[in-house]
Motif scaffolding. Structure first.
Motif, mmCIF file in Angstrom:
data_model
loop_
_atom_site.group_PDB
_atom_site.id
_atom_site.type_symbol
_atom_site.label_atom_id
_atom_site.label_comp_id
_atom_site.label_asym_id
_atom_site.label_seq_id
_atom_site.Cartn_x
_atom_site.Cartn_y
_atom_site.Cartn_z
ATOM 1 N N ARG A 196 0.827 -1.209 0.000
ATOM 2 C CA ARG A 196 0.000 0.000 0.000
ATOM 3 C C ARG A 196 0.858 1.254 0.000
ATOM 4 N N LEU A 197 1.898 1.241 0.831
ATOM 5 C CA LEU A 197 2.784 2.408 0.890
ATOM 6 C C LEU A 197 3.509 2.609 -0.433
ATOM 7 N N ARG A 198 3.932 1.508 -1.052
ATOM 8 C CA ARG A 198 4.612 1.632 -2.342
ATOM 9 C C ARG A 198 3.691 2.251 -3.388
ATOM 10 N N GLY A 199 2.455 1.758 -3.434
ATOM 11 C CA GLY A 199 1.504 2.290 -4.399
ATOM 12 C C GLY A 199 1.260 3.772 -4.214
ATOM 13 N N LEU A 200 1.083 4.183 -2.975
ATOM 14 C CA LEU A 200 0.821 5.595 -2.703
ATOM 15 C C LEU A 200 2.060 6.452 -2.963
ATOM 16 N N ARG A 201 3.239 5.916 -2.641
ATOM 17 C CA ARG A 201 4.470 6.674 -2.900
ATOM 18 C C ARG A 201 4.741 6.831 -4.388
ATOM 19 N N LEU A 202 4.274 5.870 -5.172
ATOM 20 C CA LEU A 202 4.438 5.966 -6.622
ATOM 21 C C LEU A 202 3.486 6.991 -7.244
ATOM 22 N N GLY A 203 2.529 7.457 -6.439
ATOM 23 C CA GLY A 203 1.645 8.512 -6.918
ATOM 24 C C GLY A 203 0.193 8.141 -7.074
ATOM 25 N N ALA A 204 -0.205 6.940 -6.594
ATOM 26 C CA ALA A 204 -1.614 6.555 -6.685
ATOM 27 C C ALA A 204 -2.478 7.489 -5.851
ATOM 28 N N ASP A 205 -3.663 7.775 -6.350
ATOM 29 C CA ASP A 205 -4.607 8.625 -5.621
ATOM 30 C C ASP A 205 -5.381 7.840 -4.579
ATOM 31 N N ASP A 206 -5.469 6.525 -4.747
ATOM 32 C CA ASP A 206 -6.148 5.675 -3.771
ATOM 33 C C ASP A 206 -5.683 4.240 -3.975
ATOM 34 N N TYR A 207 -5.945 3.402 -2.980
ATOM 35 C CA TYR A 207 -5.488 2.010 -3.004
ATOM 36 C C TYR A 207 -6.574 1.172 -2.342
ATOM 37 N N ILE A 208 -7.236 0.319 -3.120
ATOM 38 C CA ILE A 208 -8.344 -0.493 -2.636
ATOM 39 C C ILE A 208 -7.923 -1.960 -2.641
ATOM 40 N N VAL A 209 -8.148 -2.639 -1.546
ATOM 41 C CA VAL A 209 -7.745 -4.037 -1.413
ATOM 42 C C VAL A 209 -8.929 -4.957 -1.692
ATOM 43 N N LYS A 210 -8.711 -5.966 -2.520
ATOM 44 C CA LYS A 210 -9.729 -6.987 -2.778
ATOM 45 C C LYS A 210 -9.824 -7.922 -1.581
ATOM 46 N N PRO A 211 -11.007 -8.477 -1.328
ATOM 47 C CA PRO A 211 -12.291 -8.174 -1.964
ATOM 48 C C PRO A 211 -12.835 -6.824 -1.486
ATOM 49 N N PHE A 212 -13.621 -6.180 -2.320
ATOM 50 C CA PHE A 212 -14.149 -4.860 -1.994
ATOM 51 C C PHE A 212 -15.633 -4.820 -2.339
ATOM 52 N N GLU A 213 -16.343 -3.897 -1.707
ATOM 53 C CA GLU A 213 -17.739 -3.665 -2.052
ATOM 54 C C GLU A 213 -17.793 -2.722 -3.236
ATOM 55 N N ILE A 214 -18.660 -3.016 -4.199
ATOM 56 C CA ILE A 214 -18.726 -2.205 -5.405
ATOM 57 C C ILE A 214 -19.127 -0.767 -5.084
ATOM 58 N N LEU A 215 -19.960 -0.565 -4.061
ATOM 59 C CA LEU A 215 -20.335 0.805 -3.692
ATOM 60 C C LEU A 215 -19.137 1.580 -3.156
ATOM 61 N N GLU A 216 -18.214 0.874 -2.509
ATOM 62 C CA GLU A 216 -16.996 1.537 -2.045
ATOM 63 C C GLU A 216 -16.168 1.996 -3.244
ATOM 64 N N LEU A 217 -16.049 1.137 -4.245
ATOM 65 C CA LEU A 217 -15.308 1.527 -5.448
ATOM 66 C C LEU A 217 -15.947 2.742 -6.101
ATOM 67 N N VAL A 218 -17.270 2.719 -6.276
ATOM 68 C CA VAL A 218 -17.972 3.844 -6.902
ATOM 69 C C VAL A 218 -17.724 5.130 -6.112
ATOM 70 N N ALA A 219 -17.782 5.037 -4.787
ATOM 71 C CA ALA A 219 -17.583 6.219 -3.949
ATOM 72 C C ALA A 219 -16.159 6.749 -4.059
ATOM 73 N N ARG A 220 -15.188 5.857 -4.063
ATOM 74 C CA ARG A 220 -13.794 6.310 -4.118
ATOM 75 C C ARG A 220 -13.457 6.891 -5.489
ATOM 76 N N VAL A 221 -14.022 6.313 -6.540
ATOM 77 C CA VAL A 221 -13.858 6.892 -7.869
ATOM 78 C C VAL A 221 -14.426 8.306 -7.883
ATOM 79 N N ASP A 222 -15.600 8.477 -7.298
ATOM 80 C CA ASP A 222 -16.233 9.787 -7.266
ATOM 81 C C ASP A 222 -15.365 10.801 -6.519
ATOM 82 N N VAL A 223 -14.782 10.390 -5.399
ATOM 83 C CA VAL A 223 -13.937 11.294 -4.613
ATOM 84 C C VAL A 223 -12.719 11.728 -5.420
ATOM 85 N N VAL A 224 -12.055 10.783 -6.077
ATOM 86 C CA VAL A 224 -10.864 11.120 -6.865
ATOM 87 C C VAL A 224 -11.228 12.044 -8.016
ATOM 88 N N LEU A 225 -12.324 11.761 -8.710
ATOM 89 C CA LEU A 225 -12.717 12.593 -9.841
ATOM 90 C C LEU A 225 -13.098 14.007 -9.407
#
Length: 215
Positions: free
Chosen positions: A84-113
């Motif tokens: 997770r730290l590597r991903g964020l240090r490389l510049g990712a705006d968010d990092y979601i771990v599987k398995p995930f709820e689809i509503l969480e993905l939709v919400a996090r996409v909305d926040v980043v956009l």
């Protein structure tokens, strides 16, 4: 809305993300391996990249270096702290771990956009316009007074439009507490929204589940 590239080698997960992101209004392109993803990223034209880390060919960690400023969300089974730290240090705006709820993905996409200004600050349908920044709602050009929780419920339904939201999920999103048997709180506010905005045909009851705003 946004144009999103989904890079995920598991076909079912890729299709699940595409289907639900398109339901809320985005357009999506799909690739299933790192080599195809590298070509797609190089072509540009995307508002957001959703990257798996473990891919045939290039990894997601390799691909983010080619993103050239395009926002990136990692969606991966690599949930360790170092990953997770590597991903964020490389510049990712968010990092979601599987398995995930689809509503969480939709919400996090909305926040980043919203953070990257790749999505609109207002939403219109029929004779209704909602301005998210000012939290104002208009019907036929006339402002409609909504109480704070009524507005927050409407915004939650809009941001998850065409998706069925359980009463439990709405209680968690809008009232910030877990379901405790008081579904009437949601039902009462839904009825108020229907009455104030004339949403009888748009705001559907989903049998034994909750509600869906069909737009």
């Amino acid at each position: 809305m946004a144009h999103i590239l989904i890079v995920e080698d598991e076909i079912n997960i890729n299709n699940l993300m595409k289907r639900n992101l398109e339901l809320v209004g985005h357009t999506c392109s799909q690739v299933f391996d790192g080599n195809a993803a590298a070509d797609a990223v190089a072509s540009g034209g995307y508002d957001l990249l959703i990257l798996d880390v473990m891919l045939p060919g290039f990894s997601g960690f390799d691909l983010i270096g080619q993103a050239d400023g395009t926002p990136v969300i990692f969606v991966t089974a690599k949930g360790g702290l170092e990953d997770r730290l590597r991903g964020l240090r490389l510049g990712a705006d968010d990092y979601i771990v599987k398995p995930f709820e689809i509503l969480e993905l939709v919400a996090r996409v909305d926040v980043v956009l919203r953070r990257t200004h790749a999505t609109s600050n207002s939403f219109s349908f029929d004779d209704i316009r909602v301005e998210f920044d000012s939290r104002k709602v208009f019907k036929n050009g006339e402002e409609i007074g909504l109480k704070p929780k009524e507005y927050e419920l409407l915004e939650a339904l809009i941001r998850n439009r065409n998706l069925a939201l359980s009463r439990e999920k709405l209680l968690n999103i809008v009232w910030d507490y877990d379901y405790a048997g008081d579904a009437r709180t949601v039902d009462v506010h839904i009825q108020k929204l229907r009455k104030k905005l004339g949403l009888d045909e748009r705001l559907k009851t989903v049998y034994k589940t909750g509600y869906r705003l069909e737009v």
